[in-house]
Design an enzyme around this catalytic site. Structure first.
Site, short mmCIF file in Angstrom:
data_model
loop_
_atom_site.label_atom_id
_atom_site.label_comp_id
_atom_site.label_asym_id
_atom_site.label_seq_id
_atom_site.Cartn_x
_atom_site.Cartn_y
_atom_site.Cartn_z
N CYS A 226 52.79 2.08 19.02
CA CYS A 226 52.92 1.00 19.65
C CYS A 226 53.11 -0.23 18.47
O CYS A 226 52.40 -1.11 18.67
CB CYS A 226 51.62 0.66 20.37
SG CYS A 226 50.95 1.78 21.48
N GLY A 230 55.69 -4.64 13.64
CA GLY A 230 55.41 -3.71 12.31
C GLY A 230 54.46 -4.21 11.52
O GLY A 230 54.41 -3.74 10.30
N ASP A 283 47.75 1.32 18.56
CA ASP A 283 47.33 -0.27 18.65
C ASP A 283 47.87 -0.88 20.01
O ASP A 283 48.88 -1.50 20.33
CB ASP A 283 47.79 -1.13 17.63
CG ASP A 283 47.36 -2.78 17.64
OD1 ASP A 283 46.59 -3.05 18.78
OD2 ASP A 283 47.87 -3.30 16.79
N CYS A 336 42.91 -5.42 20.01
CA CYS A 336 42.49 -6.73 19.62
C CYS A 336 41.55 -7.38 20.74
O CYS A 336 41.71 -8.28 20.96
CB CYS A 336 43.71 -7.76 19.25
SG CYS A 336 44.88 -7.80 20.45
#
Length: 383
Positions: A226, A230, A283, A336
């Protein structure tokens, strides 16, 4: 612009955002329509807007109303400033105060004081325990600006010195050996030599800590499943990994070639990943609750239905990415988010349902650790 005129501009922008417009779009549109505003004016207005969005509930309480005017009144009262000194109606300042601008006299409920949606408070409390109130109070304030030093180009000390040449002051952050916190002149970063020459990249310290916690990556075949813009792919490449980047929306990766060239990194882009890898990083899309200091509008947009939908997406991505982990390899699940519903519950459910999956090291970070809130878990694939 006068301080009062900046406040009125913030009021107008907030009223637009409160109709459902994205904050960045509202700020950009205002700037295009008001080209007389200088860079310092735009920066000050932006800060006012985001301060109000972070603290929308408590500022509305202090302002006595939930529109842009009320939020800006709350902003001033929270800072101990008498709004009457700035709400004068002169020189494009907000109109003078009226009885409708009085603060709410009632005590603030906990969710209001902590600027947390009521429906979410039990879930956050369950996830964070005794740290809950301190974390939510930290989320009411602006996040620090962090840089990742590209160790393939320079040491952290060299990066500090190079940034100082452009009057950008930094200090080391303990979360990762690559992390620097910017303490002065953050807005000069993109024009600095250190940035243009690929010595540093903007990246939160918690994101860096997740990559720093991985074992030696030199020569490892890695898939960033994911990848987005980058950032983590670049961080892994700087540690010697052979990195392939993928994202379900390939347009999110459009900046990776330029960023990789600047950093002196080689990253392969794949719209359809194939093959097996030593490490697969997922992620995954999430509530972003650990980053609400940076994107506060998302806090108020999240709903129970969306949280349930995200959990389904996270489970689906784990299953898809698992097929690309070689036997004996590892998958790194990351969000996150501060919420157990997106973190420990997801990885526990996956490892319980997957015969050859074993849960390894878990890392939990909150804003009290210095960076954003982040969760990561290693899942080992048995040979």
């Amino acid at each position: 612009m006068t301080p009062g005129a900046r406040l009125q501009a913030a009021i107008d922008i907030l009223d637009t955002i409160l109709t459902g417009k994205p904050a960045e779009q509202a700020l950009t549109n205002w700037g295009r329509g008001n080209r007389f505003a200088g860079s310092k004016d735009r920066a000050a207005i932006r800060d006012h807007v985001f301060d109000c969005l972070r603290c929308k509930r408590s500022f509305a309480h202090l302002g006595g109303r939930a529109d842009g005017r009320g939020l800006v009144l709350g902003l001033l009262r929270d800072a101990g400033t008498d709004p009457a000194a700035l709400f004068t109606g002169q020189g494009y300042a907000p109109a003078p105060l009226t009885e409708a601008d009085a603060p709410n006299p009632a005590p603030m409920p906990r969710g209001v004081a902590l600027d947390c949606p009521d429906w979410l408070l039990p879930a956050i409390t369950h996830s964070l325990g005794p740290q809950t109130d301190d974390v939510l109070r930290a989320m009411r304030h602006r996040a620090p600006v962090f840089l990742r030093v590209n160790l393939a180009r320079a040491t952290r000390a060299d990066a500090v010195a190079l940034l100082a040449q452009d009057n950008i002051a930094t200090r080391p952050c303990a979360l990762a050996e690559t992390a620097l916190e910017v303490t002065e002149n953050a807005r000069r970063l993109r024009q600095s030599r250190a940035f243009t020459e690929g010595v540093v990249e903007l990246q939160d310290a918690a994101s860096q800590a997740v990559i720093a916690a991985l074992p030696d990556l030199a020569g490892a075949r890695v898939l960033d499943y994911c990848a987005g813009g980058g950032g983590k792919a670049l961080a892994m490449a700087a540690r010697g990994a052979d990195v392939t980047a993928h994202d379900a929306d390939a347009t999110r990766m459009q900046d990776i070639p330029e960023r990789a060239a600047r950093a002196g990194a080689a990253i392969t882009l794949q719209t359809q990943p194939n093959g097996l890898f030593d490490l697969v990083l997922t992620d995954v899309p999430c509530s972003g609750s650990g980053t609400w200091r940076r994107a506060p509008q998302a806090k108020w947009a999240l709903t129970p239905e969306r949280l349930t939908q995200l959990a389904g997406i996270q489970r689906s991505i784990l299953r898809q990415a698992w097929d690309h982990v070689r036997p004996g390899g590892r998958l790194l699940y990351a969000t996150c988010s501060l919420l157990d519903a997106e973190n420990s519950q997801i990885v526990a459910g996956f490892t319980a349902d997957t015969a050859n999956a074993t849960l390894g090291a878990i890392q939990r970070l909150t804003p009290l650790d210095g960076g954003d809130g982040f969760f990561s878990a290693i899942i080992l694939k048995e040979s």
